[in-house]
Design a protein around this motif. Sequence first.
Motif, PDB file in Angstrom:
ATOM      1  N   ASP A  63       0.839  -1.190   0.000  1.00 18.76           N
ATOM      2  CA  ASP A  63       0.000   0.000   0.000  1.00 18.76           C
ATOM      3  C   ASP A  63       0.879   1.247   0.000  1.00 18.76           C
ATOM      4  N   THR A  64       0.592   2.153  -0.918  1.00 22.97           N
ATOM      5  CA  THR A  64       1.371   3.382  -1.003  1.00 22.97           C
ATOM      6  C   THR A  64       0.460   4.513  -1.469  1.00 22.97           C
ATOM      7  N   ALA A  65       1.028   5.663  -1.761  1.00 22.39           N
ATOM      8  CA  ALA A  65       0.285   6.810  -2.296  1.00 22.39           C
ATOM      9  C   ALA A  65       1.277   7.725  -2.979  1.00 22.39           C
ATOM     10  N   ILE A  66       0.828   8.455  -3.976  1.00 16.20           N
ATOM     11  CA  ILE A  66       1.746   9.288  -4.741  1.00 16.20           C
ATOM     12  C   ILE A  66       2.351  10.397  -3.885  1.00 16.20           C
ATOM     13  N   ASN A  67       1.628  10.847  -2.867  1.00 17.65           N
ATOM     14  CA  ASN A  67       2.158  11.927  -2.020  1.00 17.65           C
ATOM     15  C   ASN A  67       3.040  11.422  -0.888  1.00 17.65           C
ATOM     16  N   TYR A  68       3.082  10.107  -0.636  1.00 14.35           N
ATOM     17  CA  TYR A  68       3.913   9.593   0.454  1.00 14.35           C
ATOM     18  C   TYR A  68       5.389   9.862   0.153  1.00 14.35           C
ATOM     19  N   ARG A  69       6.015  10.600   1.057  1.00 12.24           N
ATOM     20  CA  ARG A  69       7.428  10.928   0.938  1.00 12.24           C
ATOM     21  C   ARG A  69       7.708  11.572  -0.432  1.00 12.24           C
ATOM     22  N   HIS A  70       6.750  12.380  -0.893  1.00  2.00           N
ATOM     23  CA  HIS A  70       6.928  13.161  -2.126  1.00  2.00           C
ATOM     24  C   HIS A  70       7.263  12.277  -3.335  1.00  2.00           C
ATOM     25  N   GLN A  71       6.491  11.217  -3.510  1.00  5.26           N
ATOM     26  CA  GLN A  71       6.588  10.251  -4.615  1.00  5.26           C
ATOM     27  C   GLN A  71       7.706   9.229  -4.420  1.00  5.26           C
ATOM     28  N   ARG A  72       8.518   9.394  -3.394  1.00  2.17           N
ATOM     29  CA  ARG A  72       9.634   8.457  -3.191  1.00  2.17           C
ATOM     30  C   ARG A  72       9.151   7.059  -2.789  1.00  2.17           C
ATOM     31  N   SER A  73       8.038   6.977  -2.052  1.00  4.04           N
ATOM     32  CA  SER A  73       7.559   5.655  -1.635  1.00  4.04           C
ATOM     33  C   SER A  73       7.105   4.833  -2.833  1.00  4.04           C
ATOM     34  N   GLU A  74       6.367   5.451  -3.753  1.00  2.75           N
ATOM     35  CA  GLU A  74       5.982   4.725  -4.965  1.00  2.75           C
ATOM     36  C   GLU A  74       7.214   4.248  -5.726  1.00  2.75           C
ATOM     37  N   ARG A  75       8.215   5.099  -5.826  1.00  2.00           N
ATOM     38  CA  ARG A  75       9.419   4.725  -6.571  1.00  2.00           C
ATOM     39  C   ARG A  75      10.178   3.612  -5.870  1.00  2.00           C
ATOM     40  N   ALA A  76      10.160   3.598  -4.538  1.00  2.00           N
ATOM     41  CA  ALA A  76      10.796   2.509  -3.797  1.00  2.00           C
ATOM     42  C   ALA A  76      10.050   1.196  -4.020  1.00  2.00           C
ATOM     43  N   VAL A  77       8.719   1.259  -4.061  1.00  2.00           N
ATOM     44  CA  VAL A  77       7.933   0.060  -4.364  1.00  2.00           C
ATOM     45  C   VAL A  77       8.298  -0.468  -5.745  1.00  2.00           C
ATOM     46  N   GLY A  78       8.417   0.425  -6.710  1.00  2.00           N
ATOM     47  CA  GLY A  78       8.790   0.012  -8.055  1.00  2.00           C
ATOM     48  C   GLY A  78      10.152  -0.658  -8.090  1.00  2.00           C
ATOM     49  N   GLU A  79      11.117  -0.087  -7.375  1.00  2.00           N
ATOM     50  CA  GLU A  79      12.455  -0.667  -7.334  1.00  2.00           C
ATOM     51  C   GLU A  79      12.430  -2.041  -6.666  1.00  2.00           C
ATOM     52  N   ALA A  80      11.628  -2.191  -5.610  1.00  5.37           N
ATOM     53  CA  ALA A  80      11.524  -3.480  -4.932  1.00  5.37           C
ATOM     54  C   ALA A  80      10.908  -4.535  -5.841  1.00  5.37           C
ATOM     55  N   LEU A  81       9.895  -4.171  -6.609  1.00  5.73           N
ATOM     56  CA  LEU A  81       9.282  -5.116  -7.537  1.00  5.73           C
ATOM     57  C   LEU A  81      10.286  -5.589  -8.579  1.00  5.73           C
ATOM     58  N   ARG A  82      11.159  -4.689  -9.006  1.00  5.11           N
ATOM     59  CA  ARG A  82      12.175  -5.060  -9.996  1.00  5.11           C
ATOM     60  C   ARG A  82      13.299  -5.892  -9.373  1.00  5.11           C
ATOM     61  N   SER A  83      13.579  -5.667  -8.102  1.00  3.07           N
ATOM     62  CA  SER A  83      14.719  -6.317  -7.446  1.00  3.07           C
ATOM     63  C   SER A  83      14.386  -7.683  -6.872  1.00  3.07           C
ATOM     64  N   ALA A  84      13.148  -7.884  -6.475  1.00  4.86           N
ATOM     65  CA  ALA A  84      12.765  -9.107  -5.777  1.00  4.86           C
ATOM     66  C   ALA A  84      12.554 -10.270  -6.737  1.00  4.86           C
ATOM     67  N   ASP A  85      12.686 -11.461  -6.187  1.00  7.22           N
ATOM     68  CA  ASP A  85      12.416 -12.681  -6.948  1.00  7.22           C
ATOM     69  C   ASP A  85      10.923 -12.976  -6.853  1.00  7.22           C
ATOM     70  N   VAL A  86      10.140 -12.129  -7.496  1.00 12.83           N
ATOM     71  CA  VAL A  86       8.693 -12.238  -7.436  1.00 12.83           C
ATOM     72  C   VAL A  86       8.124 -11.800  -8.771  1.00 12.83           C
ATOM     73  N   GLU A  87       7.050 -12.450  -9.182  1.00 13.60           N
ATOM     74  CA  GLU A  87       6.383 -12.077 -10.420  1.00 13.60           C
ATOM     75  C   GLU A  87       5.368 -10.966 -10.143  1.00 13.60           C
ATOM     76  N   ARG A  88       5.224 -10.054 -11.073  1.00 16.27           N
ATOM     77  CA  ARG A  88       4.289  -8.941 -10.886  1.00 16.27           C
ATOM     78  C   ARG A  88       2.878  -9.431 -10.585  1.00 16.27           C
ATOM     79  N   ASP A  89       2.427 -10.512 -11.229  1.00 17.14           N
ATOM     80  CA  ASP A  89       1.047 -10.947 -11.055  1.00 17.14           C
ATOM     81  C   ASP A  89       0.803 -11.691  -9.747  1.00 17.14           C
ATOM     82  N   GLU A  90       1.851 -11.801  -8.913  1.00 19.09           N
ATOM     83  CA  GLU A  90       1.688 -12.372  -7.576  1.00 19.09           C
ATOM     84  C   GLU A  90       1.456 -11.290  -6.518  1.00 19.09           C
ATOM     85  N   VAL A  91       1.690 -10.035  -6.891  1.00 23.56           N
ATOM     86  CA  VAL A  91       1.682  -8.936  -5.924  1.00 23.56           C
ATOM     87  C   VAL A  91       0.527  -7.982  -6.198  1.00 23.56           C
ATOM     88  N   PHE A  92      -0.176  -7.616  -5.142  1.00 27.56           N
ATOM     89  CA  PHE A  92      -1.301  -6.690  -5.213  1.00 27.56           C
ATOM     90  C   PHE A  92      -0.802  -5.306  -4.814  1.00 27.56           C
TER      91      PHE A  92
END
Length: 337
Positions: A63-92
């Motif tokens: 769970d995130t929001a575009i205003n959380y930490r001035h867009q940095r939280s969304e970008r961190a979520v994106g980086e984690a999705l790219r870095s983790a050994d997980v498929e996009r369709d497994e994550v909500f």
Amino acid sequence: MATPEATAKFDGPSYRDFETPDGDVRLSSVGIGTYLGDADDETDAAYVDALVKAFETGCNVIDTAINYRHQRSERAVGEALRSADVERDEVFVATKGGYIPFDGDVPENPSEYIREEYVENGLVPPNETVQANCMAPEFLRSQVRKSLENLGIDSIDLYYVHNPEKHLREASSEQLEGRLRRAFEALEDEVEAGRIGAYGVATWNGFRVPSVRDDHLSMERVVETARHAAGGDPALSAVQMPYNTSMKSAVTVETQTVYGERMSAMEAADELGLYAFTSASLMQGTLAEKRIEGAEYGGTPAQDAIEFARTTDGVGTALVGASSVEHVEENLAALNE
């Protein structure tokens, strides 16, 4: 987007069903929130590590929001999705729009920044903006696209209108419903285009305070507004509200009326077919420091507080902030039982 097929591996009592047109998506009963923390590179990196660990632990709700930490939280979520050994369709992935965001940090002149970036180009009508919160259709459409860019994904599973009750500080209930209807119409279009899977309403006070309060929202009226916007069955699928051992009103106080019956906000969500996400499970960390009498489950104070939230009848997923690997290991212990 998360799919029934990919999330079917998440089985057992620690996972719940989120209904979609394609079938039930399995969601973890504890999800990671990304609200707290400084807007700096160190916090970004800590969030990425924590989120990767969360995926490894069996958590598939972010769970995130575009205003959380001035867009940095969304970008961190994106980086984690790219870095983790997980498929996009497994994550909500859920995010929110409504508050006017800065970009990376607070600008030297915030008012000038908002005027140049949002007002002068017509995205944010000043007469529909309350305390930097705007639900104007073009603004929300722009925010959906920016969130997709920040997250680095093609679609968002759940997109919330963020704290619409703020508008009741200056607008009438009828004006708020009009703004919500136009917002929902825009989000129905986003669903049709495949950029979001469903939408919801994330609140702090709205659903859990009595109707005599000027920031009260009727959940039944919100659903009716969505039906009018959709011209039929809407893609409105979820609500979010705070709930923890110190803030129980979402369950204990009858603040809602549905089909003529008085009930709590949590009961209203169930009656109206909405999945309930709860925020502030640890009340910004304070409940991790002191055990609450009567909410003892045999774990640490943090684990007991989370267990209290996630096992309450009607709660689908309890959200908890976790900006370090150590916090994730402690907070998500229930998913490994």
